[in-house]
Motif scaffolding. Structure first.
Motif, PDB file in Angstrom:
ATOM      1  N   LEU A 174      -5.367 -34.804   4.048  1.00 44.11           N
ATOM      2  CA  LEU A 174      -6.780 -34.563   3.760  1.00 44.11           C
ATOM      3  C   LEU A 174      -7.619 -35.790   4.112  1.00 44.11           C
ATOM      4  O   LEU A 174      -8.763 -35.660   4.580  1.00 44.11           O
TER       5      LEU A 174
ATOM      6  N   ALA B 289     -10.728 -35.871   6.713  1.00 47.79           N
ATOM      7  CA  ALA B 289     -12.047 -36.358   6.315  1.00 47.79           C
ATOM      8  C   ALA B 289     -12.546 -37.457   7.248  1.00 47.79           C
ATOM      9  O   ALA B 289     -13.761 -37.634   7.422  1.00 47.79           O
TER      10      ALA B 289
ATOM     11  N   VAL C  58     -12.859 -29.978   3.315  1.00 51.80           N
ATOM     12  CA  VAL C  58     -12.915 -31.439   3.448  1.00 51.80           C
ATOM     13  C   VAL C  58     -13.586 -31.830   4.760  1.00 51.80           C
ATOM     14  O   VAL C  58     -14.449 -32.716   4.800  1.00 51.80           O
TER      15      VAL C  58
END
Length: 331
Positions: A77, A81, A188
Protein backbone atom coordinates in the motif's frame (compact mmCIF):
# COMPACT_ATOMS: atom_id res chain seq x y z
CA UNK A 1 2.45 -14.20 9.51
CA UNK A 2 2.00 -17.74 10.68
CA UNK A 3 -0.79 -18.84 12.96
CA UNK A 4 -1.21 -21.76 15.36
CA UNK A 5 -4.36 -22.72 17.17
CA UNK A 6 -4.50 -24.17 20.65
CA UNK A 7 -7.53 -25.53 22.42
CA UNK A 8 -8.88 -23.52 25.30
CA UNK A 9 -10.05 -24.61 28.71
CA UNK A 10 -13.39 -26.09 29.48
CA UNK A 11 -16.38 -23.86 29.86
CA UNK A 12 -20.08 -24.46 30.10
CA UNK A 13 -23.04 -22.48 28.95
CA UNK A 14 -26.57 -23.44 29.72
CA UNK A 15 -25.35 -26.61 31.44
CA UNK A 16 -23.90 -28.11 28.24
CA UNK A 17 -20.52 -29.15 26.80
CA UNK A 18 -17.19 -27.41 26.40
CA UNK A 19 -16.31 -24.48 24.23
CA UNK A 20 -13.15 -22.52 23.80
CA UNK A 21 -10.25 -22.05 21.48
CA UNK A 22 -7.71 -19.37 20.83
CA UNK A 23 -5.72 -18.79 17.69
CA UNK A 24 -2.16 -17.58 18.27
CA UNK A 25 -0.65 -15.36 15.64
CA UNK A 26 3.02 -15.88 14.78
CA UNK A 27 6.14 -14.54 16.41
CA UNK A 28 4.53 -11.28 17.44
CA UNK A 29 2.46 -13.23 19.94
CA UNK A 30 -0.85 -11.71 18.91
CA UNK A 31 -3.79 -13.71 20.08
CA UNK A 32 -7.27 -13.66 18.70
CA UNK A 33 -10.10 -15.60 20.28
CA UNK A 34 -12.11 -17.94 18.15
CA UNK A 35 -15.44 -19.12 19.42
CA UNK A 36 -15.85 -22.84 19.04
CA UNK A 37 -19.03 -24.68 19.90
CA UNK A 38 -18.79 -27.90 21.92
CA UNK A 39 -20.13 -31.22 20.80
CA UNK A 40 -23.31 -30.66 22.72
CA UNK A 41 -22.64 -27.25 24.18
CA UNK A 42 -24.61 -24.08 23.89
CA UNK A 43 -22.60 -20.90 23.57
CA UNK A 44 -25.22 -18.54 22.28
CA UNK A 45 -27.22 -18.44 25.50
CA UNK A 46 -30.17 -20.21 23.87
CA UNK A 47 -29.04 -23.79 23.60
CA UNK A 48 -28.03 -24.10 19.94
CA UNK A 49 -24.92 -23.63 17.84
CA UNK A 50 -23.63 -20.08 17.40
CA UNK A 51 -25.37 -18.33 14.49
CA UNK A 52 -23.49 -19.04 11.26
CA UNK A 53 -23.76 -15.45 10.08
CA UNK A 54 -22.06 -14.09 13.20
CA UNK A 55 -19.38 -16.77 13.00
CA UNK A 56 -18.73 -15.88 9.34
CA UNK A 57 -18.57 -12.16 10.09
CA UNK A 58 -16.20 -12.80 12.98
CA UNK A 59 -13.98 -14.94 10.79
CA UNK A 60 -14.01 -12.27 8.06
CA UNK A 61 -13.15 -9.54 10.56
CA UNK A 62 -10.26 -11.60 11.89
CA UNK A 63 -8.98 -12.27 8.37
CA UNK A 64 -9.18 -8.58 7.43
CA UNK A 65 -7.26 -7.58 10.55
CA UNK A 66 -4.53 -10.11 9.86
CA UNK A 67 -4.33 -9.18 6.16
CA UNK A 68 -4.01 -5.44 6.71
CA UNK A 69 -1.62 -5.78 9.65
CA UNK A 70 0.94 -7.73 7.65
CA UNK A 71 4.11 -5.81 6.94
CA UNK A 72 3.98 -7.01 3.34
CA UNK A 73 0.49 -5.58 2.86
CA UNK A 74 1.44 -2.24 4.37
CA UNK A 75 4.54 -2.10 2.17
CA UNK A 76 2.45 -2.75 -0.95
CA UNK A 77 0.00 0.00 0.00
CA UNK A 78 2.92 2.33 0.70
CA UNK A 79 4.36 1.75 -2.78
CA UNK A 80 0.95 2.34 -4.35
CA UNK A 81 0.56 5.60 -2.41
CA UNK A 82 3.98 6.76 -3.60
CA UNK A 83 3.21 6.38 -7.32
CA UNK A 84 0.88 9.43 -7.54
CA UNK A 85 3.42 11.45 -5.55
CA UNK A 86 6.16 10.62 -8.05
CA UNK A 87 3.89 11.39 -11.01
CA UNK A 88 2.80 14.71 -9.53
CA UNK A 89 6.35 15.82 -8.73
CA UNK A 90 7.58 14.77 -12.18
CA UNK A 91 4.82 16.76 -13.89
CA UNK A 92 5.48 19.76 -11.66
CA UNK A 93 9.19 19.72 -12.48
CA UNK A 94 8.56 19.18 -16.18
CA UNK A 95 6.20 22.12 -16.42
CA UNK A 96 8.27 24.38 -14.17
CA UNK A 97 5.19 25.18 -12.09
CA UNK A 98 3.05 26.31 -15.01
CA UNK A 99 2.23 25.84 -18.67
CA UNK A 100 1.84 22.51 -20.36
CA UNK A 101 3.84 19.35 -20.66
CA UNK A 102 6.61 19.12 -23.17
CA UNK A 103 5.80 17.22 -26.36
CA UNK A 104 8.11 14.32 -25.51
CA UNK A 105 6.76 13.88 -22.02
CA UNK A 106 3.17 14.15 -23.20
CA UNK A 107 3.72 11.56 -25.90
CA UNK A 108 5.17 8.99 -23.52
CA UNK A 109 3.06 9.69 -20.43
CA UNK A 110 -0.08 7.85 -19.38
CA UNK A 111 -3.55 8.99 -20.36
CA UNK A 112 -4.73 12.31 -18.85
CA UNK A 113 -1.13 13.36 -18.11
CA UNK A 114 -1.33 16.52 -20.20
CA UNK A 115 -4.40 17.71 -18.27
CA UNK A 116 -2.85 17.55 -14.80
CA UNK A 117 -1.32 21.03 -14.90
CA UNK A 118 -4.74 22.54 -15.65
CA UNK A 119 -6.62 20.53 -13.04
CA UNK A 120 -5.11 18.48 -10.22
CA UNK A 121 -8.12 16.13 -10.28
CA UNK A 122 -6.70 14.61 -13.45
CA UNK A 123 -3.84 13.24 -11.37
CA UNK A 124 -6.36 10.72 -9.98
CA UNK A 125 -7.15 9.48 -13.48
CA UNK A 126 -3.50 9.49 -14.54
CA UNK A 127 -2.37 7.62 -11.42
CA UNK A 128 -5.03 4.92 -11.85
CA UNK A 129 -4.12 4.57 -15.54
CA UNK A 130 -0.43 4.25 -14.60
CA UNK A 131 -0.88 1.74 -11.77
CA UNK A 132 -3.61 -0.48 -13.22
CA UNK A 133 -1.50 -2.33 -15.80
CA UNK A 134 1.32 -3.26 -13.37
CA UNK A 135 1.36 -2.06 -9.75
CA UNK A 136 -2.23 -2.70 -8.69
CA UNK A 137 -2.57 -6.19 -10.22
CA UNK A 138 0.84 -7.27 -8.93
CA UNK A 139 -0.15 -6.23 -5.42
CA UNK A 140 -3.44 -8.13 -5.72
CA UNK A 141 -1.57 -11.14 -7.11
CA UNK A 142 0.70 -11.21 -4.07
CA UNK A 143 -2.20 -11.10 -1.60
CA UNK A 144 -4.37 -13.59 -3.51
CA UNK A 145 -1.53 -16.03 -4.12
CA UNK A 146 -0.68 -16.13 -0.42
CA UNK A 147 -4.28 -16.59 0.77
CA UNK A 148 -4.35 -20.40 1.08
CA UNK A 149 -0.78 -21.38 0.20
CA UNK A 150 0.61 -19.10 2.92
CA UNK A 151 -1.48 -20.87 5.54
CA UNK A 152 -0.36 -24.26 4.24
CA UNK A 153 3.29 -23.21 4.24
CA UNK A 154 3.00 -21.87 7.78
CA UNK A 155 1.44 -25.12 8.97
CA UNK A 156 -1.75 -23.39 10.17
CA UNK A 157 -4.24 -24.42 7.49
CA UNK A 158 -5.33 -27.61 9.22
CA UNK A 159 -5.75 -25.75 12.51
CA UNK A 160 -8.02 -23.20 10.85
CA UNK A 161 -10.20 -26.06 9.65
CA UNK A 162 -10.43 -27.53 13.16
CA UNK A 163 -12.70 -24.61 14.08
CA UNK A 164 -16.24 -24.87 12.73
CA UNK A 165 -15.42 -22.70 9.75
CA UNK A 166 -15.64 -25.29 6.99
CA UNK A 167 -13.62 -25.24 3.81
CA UNK A 168 -16.23 -23.42 1.74
CA UNK A 169 -16.68 -20.69 4.33
CA UNK A 170 -12.93 -20.29 4.79
CA UNK A 171 -12.44 -19.99 1.03
CA UNK A 172 -15.19 -17.37 0.75
CA UNK A 173 -13.66 -15.39 3.61
CA UNK A 174 -10.24 -15.50 1.95
CA UNK A 175 -11.72 -14.25 -1.33
CA UNK A 176 -13.69 -11.52 0.45
CA UNK A 177 -10.51 -10.34 2.18
CA UNK A 178 -8.67 -10.28 -1.15
CA UNK A 179 -11.52 -8.30 -2.71
CA UNK A 180 -11.35 -5.87 0.21
CA UNK A 181 -7.66 -5.42 -0.55
CA UNK A 182 -8.55 -4.61 -4.18
CA UNK A 183 -10.82 -1.81 -2.95
CA UNK A 184 -8.31 -0.58 -0.38
CA UNK A 185 -5.41 -0.55 -2.84
CA UNK A 186 -7.43 1.39 -5.42
CA UNK A 187 -8.61 3.83 -2.76
CA UNK A 188 -5.03 4.43 -1.60
CA UNK A 189 -3.96 5.37 -5.14
CA UNK A 190 -6.98 7.60 -5.71
CA UNK A 191 -6.80 9.43 -2.36
CA UNK A 192 -3.05 9.92 -2.61
CA UNK A 193 -3.43 11.32 -6.12
CA UNK A 194 -6.25 13.64 -5.06
CA UNK A 195 -4.24 15.05 -2.15
CA UNK A 196 -1.08 15.53 -4.23
CA UNK A 197 -3.06 17.02 -7.11
CA UNK A 198 -4.73 19.51 -4.79
CA UNK A 199 -1.38 20.53 -3.27
CA UNK A 200 0.58 20.92 -6.51
CA UNK A 201 -1.98 22.01 -9.10
CA UNK A 202 -5.13 24.11 -9.36
CA UNK A 203 -8.58 22.57 -9.04
CA UNK A 204 -11.68 23.56 -10.96
CA UNK A 205 -14.06 22.54 -13.69
CA UNK A 206 -13.24 19.33 -15.51
CA UNK A 207 -13.05 19.09 -19.29
CA UNK A 208 -14.33 15.69 -20.39
CA UNK A 209 -12.97 13.63 -23.26
CA UNK A 210 -16.01 14.74 -25.27
CA UNK A 211 -14.94 18.38 -24.85
CA UNK A 212 -17.73 19.44 -22.50
CA UNK A 213 -17.07 21.01 -19.12
CA UNK A 214 -18.51 19.75 -15.85
CA UNK A 215 -18.27 21.10 -12.31
CA UNK A 216 -15.57 20.00 -9.90
CA UNK A 217 -18.19 18.21 -7.81
CA UNK A 218 -19.32 16.18 -10.83
CA UNK A 219 -15.67 15.46 -11.54
CA UNK A 220 -15.24 14.07 -8.00
CA UNK A 221 -18.27 11.82 -8.49
CA UNK A 222 -16.77 10.51 -11.72
CA UNK A 223 -13.45 9.95 -9.98
CA UNK A 224 -15.27 7.85 -7.37
CA UNK A 225 -17.05 5.84 -10.08
CA UNK A 226 -13.75 5.29 -11.89
CA UNK A 227 -12.09 4.06 -8.67
CA UNK A 228 -14.95 1.59 -8.12
CA UNK A 229 -14.65 0.31 -11.69
CA UNK A 230 -10.88 -0.09 -11.32
CA UNK A 231 -11.35 -2.05 -8.07
CA UNK A 232 -13.98 -4.25 -9.74
CA UNK A 233 -11.58 -4.84 -12.65
CA UNK A 234 -9.28 -6.72 -10.27
CA UNK A 235 -11.75 -9.30 -8.93
CA UNK A 236 -11.11 -11.67 -11.84
CA UNK A 237 -7.38 -11.69 -11.13
CA UNK A 238 -8.14 -12.16 -7.42
CA UNK A 239 -10.09 -15.34 -8.24
CA UNK A 240 -7.28 -16.61 -10.46
CA UNK A 241 -4.76 -15.98 -7.69
CA UNK A 242 -6.95 -17.75 -5.15
CA UNK A 243 -7.20 -20.78 -7.42
CA UNK A 244 -3.42 -20.86 -7.86
CA UNK A 245 -3.09 -20.58 -4.09
CA UNK A 246 -5.14 -23.76 -3.59
CA UNK A 247 -2.71 -25.66 -5.84
CA UNK A 248 0.47 -24.85 -3.92
CA UNK A 249 1.84 -25.43 -0.45
CA UNK A 250 4.23 -22.47 -0.65
CA UNK A 251 3.05 -18.90 -0.46
CA UNK A 252 6.07 -17.62 -2.38
CA UNK A 253 5.49 -20.11 -5.19
CA UNK A 254 1.80 -19.21 -5.43
CA UNK A 255 2.55 -15.48 -5.48
CA UNK A 256 5.23 -15.93 -8.15
CA UNK A 257 2.93 -18.09 -10.28
CA UNK A 258 0.09 -15.55 -10.05
CA UNK A 259 2.31 -12.61 -10.97
CA UNK A 260 3.91 -14.65 -13.76
CA UNK A 261 0.47 -15.49 -15.14
CA UNK A 262 -0.45 -11.80 -15.00
CA UNK A 263 2.65 -10.82 -17.00
CA UNK A 264 1.98 -13.59 -19.53
CA UNK A 265 -1.61 -12.47 -20.08
CA UNK A 266 -0.55 -8.87 -20.59
CA UNK A 267 2.09 -9.93 -23.12
CA UNK A 268 -0.51 -11.94 -24.99
CA UNK A 269 -2.73 -8.86 -25.03
CA UNK A 270 -0.10 -6.95 -27.02
CA UNK A 271 0.46 -9.51 -29.81
CA UNK A 272 -1.56 -8.49 -32.90
CA UNK A 273 -1.85 -12.06 -34.17
CA UNK A 274 -3.88 -12.98 -31.08
CA UNK A 275 -6.57 -10.34 -31.59
CA UNK A 276 -9.26 -13.05 -31.72
CA UNK A 277 -8.64 -14.16 -28.12
CA UNK A 278 -7.59 -10.84 -26.60
CA UNK A 279 -11.15 -9.66 -25.79
CA UNK A 280 -11.47 -12.68 -23.47
CA UNK A 281 -8.36 -11.88 -21.42
CA UNK A 282 -9.12 -10.43 -17.99
CA UNK A 283 -6.83 -7.44 -18.58
CA UNK A 284 -8.06 -6.45 -22.05
CA UNK A 285 -10.69 -3.89 -20.96
CA UNK A 286 -8.97 -2.61 -17.83
CA UNK A 287 -8.51 0.92 -19.20
CA UNK A 288 -12.13 1.19 -20.33
CA UNK A 289 -12.78 3.30 -17.22
CA UNK A 290 -11.76 6.32 -19.33
CA UNK A 291 -15.21 6.16 -20.93
CA UNK A 292 -16.63 7.50 -17.66
CA UNK A 293 -15.01 10.81 -18.59
CA UNK A 294 -17.21 11.12 -21.66
CA UNK A 295 -20.45 13.07 -21.80
CA UNK A 296 -22.64 11.11 -21.80
CA UNK A 297 -21.02 7.99 -20.36
CA UNK A 298 -20.02 5.28 -22.81
CA UNK A 299 -20.94 2.04 -21.05
CA UNK A 300 -20.31 -0.70 -23.63
CA UNK A 301 -16.66 -1.50 -22.85
CA UNK A 302 -17.14 -0.90 -19.13
CA UNK A 303 -20.01 -3.39 -18.91
CA UNK A 304 -18.03 -5.85 -21.03
CA UNK A 305 -15.10 -5.51 -18.64
CA UNK A 306 -17.30 -6.07 -15.58
CA UNK A 307 -18.91 -9.09 -17.26
CA UNK A 308 -15.50 -10.63 -17.99
CA UNK A 309 -14.39 -10.08 -14.41
CA UNK A 310 -17.57 -11.74 -13.12
CA UNK A 311 -16.99 -14.66 -15.48
CA UNK A 312 -13.40 -15.14 -14.31
CA UNK A 313 -14.52 -14.86 -10.69
CA UNK A 314 -17.21 -17.52 -11.24
CA UNK A 315 -15.02 -19.94 -13.20
CA UNK A 316 -11.83 -19.73 -11.16
CA UNK A 317 -13.74 -19.34 -7.91
CA UNK A 318 -15.55 -22.60 -8.68
CA UNK A 319 -12.24 -24.23 -9.62
CA UNK A 320 -10.71 -23.05 -6.34
CA UNK A 321 -13.68 -24.44 -4.41
CA UNK A 322 -13.50 -27.81 -6.22
CA UNK A 323 -9.78 -28.06 -5.53
CA UNK A 324 -9.88 -26.89 -1.91
CA UNK A 325 -12.86 -28.97 -0.80
CA UNK A 326 -11.27 -32.17 -2.13
CA UNK A 327 -7.71 -31.41 -1.10
CA UNK A 328 -5.95 -33.58 1.44
CA UNK A 329 -4.83 -31.15 4.13
CA UNK A 330 -1.69 -32.58 5.71
CA UNK A 331 -0.10 -29.37 6.96
Amino acid sequence: MSRAEAGGGAGTAGGAGTAGAVEVSGTAGAVRAVEVSGTAGAVDGVGGRPPRLWWTLGLLRSELVITFRRGRTLALLGVLAAVPVLIGIAVKIETGGGGGMGEGAAAHGPAFLTQITNNGLFLVFAALAATLPVFLPMAVGVVAGDAIAGEAHGGTLRYLLVAPAGRTRLLLVKYAATTAFCVAATAVVAVSALVVGALLFPLGEVTTISGTRISFGDGLIRALLIALVVAASLIGLAAVGLFVSTLADSGVAAMAATVGLLITVQILDTIPQLHAVQPYLFSHYWLSFADLLRAPFYWDDILTNLGIQALYAAVFGSAAWARFTTRDITV
